[in-house]
Design an enzyme around this catalytic site. Structure first.
Site, PDB file in Angstrom:
ATOM      1  N   ALA A   1       0.783  -1.176   0.012  1.00  0.00           N
ATOM      2  CA  ALA A   1       0.019   0.064   0.037  1.00  0.00           C
ATOM      3  C   ALA A   1       1.173   1.616  -0.148  1.00  0.00           C
ATOM      4  O   ALA A   1       0.854   2.493  -0.871  1.00  0.00           O
ATOM      5  CB  ALA A   1      -0.829  -0.342   1.388  1.00  0.00           C
ATOM      6  N   ALA A   2       1.830   1.484   0.739  1.00  0.00           N
ATOM      7  CA  ALA A   2       2.580   2.413   0.485  1.00  0.00           C
ATOM      8  C   ALA A   2       3.385   3.083  -0.270  1.00  0.00           C
ATOM      9  O   ALA A   2       3.476   2.597  -1.246  1.00  0.00           O
ATOM     10  CB  ALA A   2       3.963   2.368   1.310  1.00  0.00           C
ATOM     11  N   PRO A   3       2.928   4.420  -0.609  1.00  0.00           N
ATOM     12  CA  PRO A   3       2.751   5.558   0.435  1.00  0.00           C
ATOM     13  C   PRO A   3       1.408   6.182   0.536  1.00  0.00           C
ATOM     14  O   PRO A   3       1.131   6.204   1.258  1.00  0.00           O
ATOM     15  CB  PRO A   3       3.529   6.793  -0.068  1.00  0.00           C
ATOM     16  CG  PRO A   3       3.316   6.617  -1.753  1.00  0.00           C
ATOM     17  CD  PRO A   3       3.334   4.957  -1.380  1.00  0.00           C
ATOM     18  N   GLY A   4       0.083   4.714   0.169  1.00  0.00           N
ATOM     19  CA  GLY A   4      -1.138   5.139   0.433  1.00  0.00           C
ATOM     20  C   GLY A   4      -2.037   5.943  -0.485  1.00  0.00           C
ATOM     21  O   GLY A   4      -3.272   5.338  -0.827  1.00  0.00           O
TER      22      GLY A   4
ATOM     23  N   LYS B   1      -3.486   5.234  -3.341  1.00  0.00           N
ATOM     24  CA  LYS B   1      -4.118   4.115  -4.027  1.00  0.00           C
ATOM     25  C   LYS B   1      -5.328   3.652  -3.243  1.00  0.00           C
ATOM     26  O   LYS B   1      -6.573   3.312  -3.205  1.00  0.00           O
ATOM     27  CB  LYS B   1      -3.959   3.032  -4.538  1.00  0.00           C
ATOM     28  CG  LYS B   1      -2.749   3.135  -6.145  1.00  0.00           C
ATOM     29  CD  LYS B   1      -2.209   1.941  -6.921  1.00  0.00           C
ATOM     30  CE  LYS B   1      -0.923   2.623  -7.695  1.00  0.00           C
ATOM     31  NZ  LYS B   1       0.261   2.936  -7.357  1.00  0.00           N
TER      32      LYS B   1
ATOM     33  N   CYS C   1       4.695   0.472 -11.852  1.00  0.00           N
ATOM     34  CA  CYS C   1       5.085   0.278 -13.098  1.00  0.00           C
ATOM     35  C   CYS C   1       6.091   0.843 -13.926  1.00  0.00           C
ATOM     36  O   CYS C   1       7.080   1.302 -13.550  1.00  0.00           O
ATOM     37  CB  CYS C   1       5.145   2.247 -11.880  1.00  0.00           C
ATOM     38  SG  CYS C   1       6.697   1.435 -10.631  1.00  0.00           S
TER      39      CYS C   1
ATOM     40  N   ASP D   1       4.237  -9.103   4.988  1.00  0.00           N
ATOM     41  CA  ASP D   1       5.010  -9.511   4.145  1.00  0.00           C
ATOM     42  C   ASP D   1       4.056  -9.515   2.631  1.00  0.00           C
ATOM     43  O   ASP D   1       3.823 -11.721   2.857  1.00  0.00           O
ATOM     44  CB  ASP D   1       6.169 -10.243   3.976  1.00  0.00           C
ATOM     45  CG  ASP D   1       7.421 -10.443   3.477  1.00  0.00           C
ATOM     46  OD1 ASP D   1       6.632 -10.417   2.167  1.00  0.00           O
ATOM     47  OD2 ASP D   1       8.208 -11.045   3.375  1.00  0.00           O
TER      48      ASP D   1
ATOM     49  N   ASP E   1       2.275  -3.136   4.618  1.00  0.00           N
ATOM     50  CA  ASP E   1       4.162  -2.696   3.939  1.00  0.00           C
ATOM     51  C   ASP E   1       4.355  -3.378   4.458  1.00  0.00           C
ATOM     52  O   ASP E   1       4.142  -4.056   5.737  1.00  0.00           O
ATOM     53  CB  ASP E   1       3.948  -1.575   3.584  1.00  0.00           C
ATOM     54  CG  ASP E   1       4.668  -0.991   2.988  1.00  0.00           C
ATOM     55  OD1 ASP E   1       4.720  -1.034   1.868  1.00  0.00           O
ATOM     56  OD2 ASP E   1       5.948  -0.891   3.476  1.00  0.00           O
TER      57      ASP E   1
END
Length: 224
Positions: free
Chosen positions: A44-47, A49, A164, A94, A67
């Site tokens: 998730a980080a940095p959050g 989405k 990405c 994890d 995360d």
């Protein structure tokens, strides 16, 4: 351009806006989380989405944001307060390891996995100097996270796998290998704003074609 610090703007401080590339927003639109559902964001980080999904869900239901770094989870928690998001719970986890507590628990799972970043070279040109041997290790990690996502999904649920990167080894190859090993999953065709169509359930976005970061999105459903 040339406007100074966005974080200094009152609109930002009051949680009225968040900054996110179009590709990341399209990733969440492909997942299409609905109000009241249970969602898992595996990396998730940095959050960004996570919060876009919370908006789609109208701040209802629940999102578990995971995360492997506590400091990054703390950043998500801080931004959740700024944005007024009340449905997000962070968890140190994890994604490459199957979590018994997550088994068949979620309606939607987002697996936006660690990748080479080859789709964001325009923002981070130093990426081109990454060591090839490190990049070659990524598909194994990505495949493990996607398998964990499948483990966490309810029957009839949706998982979006994304990167990405524009490298086929990290994208189409990972998804096709997963489908060959998980007969209970199949691709879901989808369309996105901007005339983007994925009749086979996967699409690569390109900066020169779509005006976004280079990005890969695939959508899969766990069949009954």
């Amino acid at each position: 351009s040339h406007t100074g610090s966005i974080e200094a703007l009152q609109a930002f401080r009051r949680g009225l806006i968040a900054i996110q590339d179009t590709a990341s927003q399209l990733d969440v639109l492909a997942l299409d989380p609905q109000p009241g559902e249970q969602m898992l964001d595996m990396c998730a980080a940095p959050g960004g989405k996570t919060f876009a999904a919370a908006a789609c869900m109208k701040n209802t239901g629940s999102i578990v944001a995971c995360d492997i770094y506590e400091r990054r989870l703390a950043s998500i928690e801080k931004d959740a307060v700024r944005l007024g998001v009340e449905t997000v719970t962070t968890r140190l986890s994890d994604g490459t390891v199957l979590n018994p507590a997550f088994k068949a628990r979620f309606d939607r799972v987002l697996a936006d996995v660690p990748c080479s970043g080859m789709g964001v070279i325009r923002r981070k040109p130093e990426i081109r100097y990454k060591k090839l041997e490190e990049i070659k290790k990524l598909p194994a990690v990505q495949s493990a996270i996607l398998a964990s996502a499948a483990h966490a999904l309810k029957t009839g649920g949706i998982v979006v796998y994304s990167t990405c990167s524009v490298m086929e080894e990290e994208n189409e190859d990972v998804v096709r290998d997963f489908l060959s090993r998980h007969q209970d999953f199949e691709p879901v065709p989808f369309s996105l704003p901007g005339g983007i169509h994925a009749p086979e359930g996967m699409v690569t976005l390109w900066p020169h074609r779509n005006g976004t970061d280079g990005f890969f999105i695939s959508k899969l459903v766990k069949r009954n």
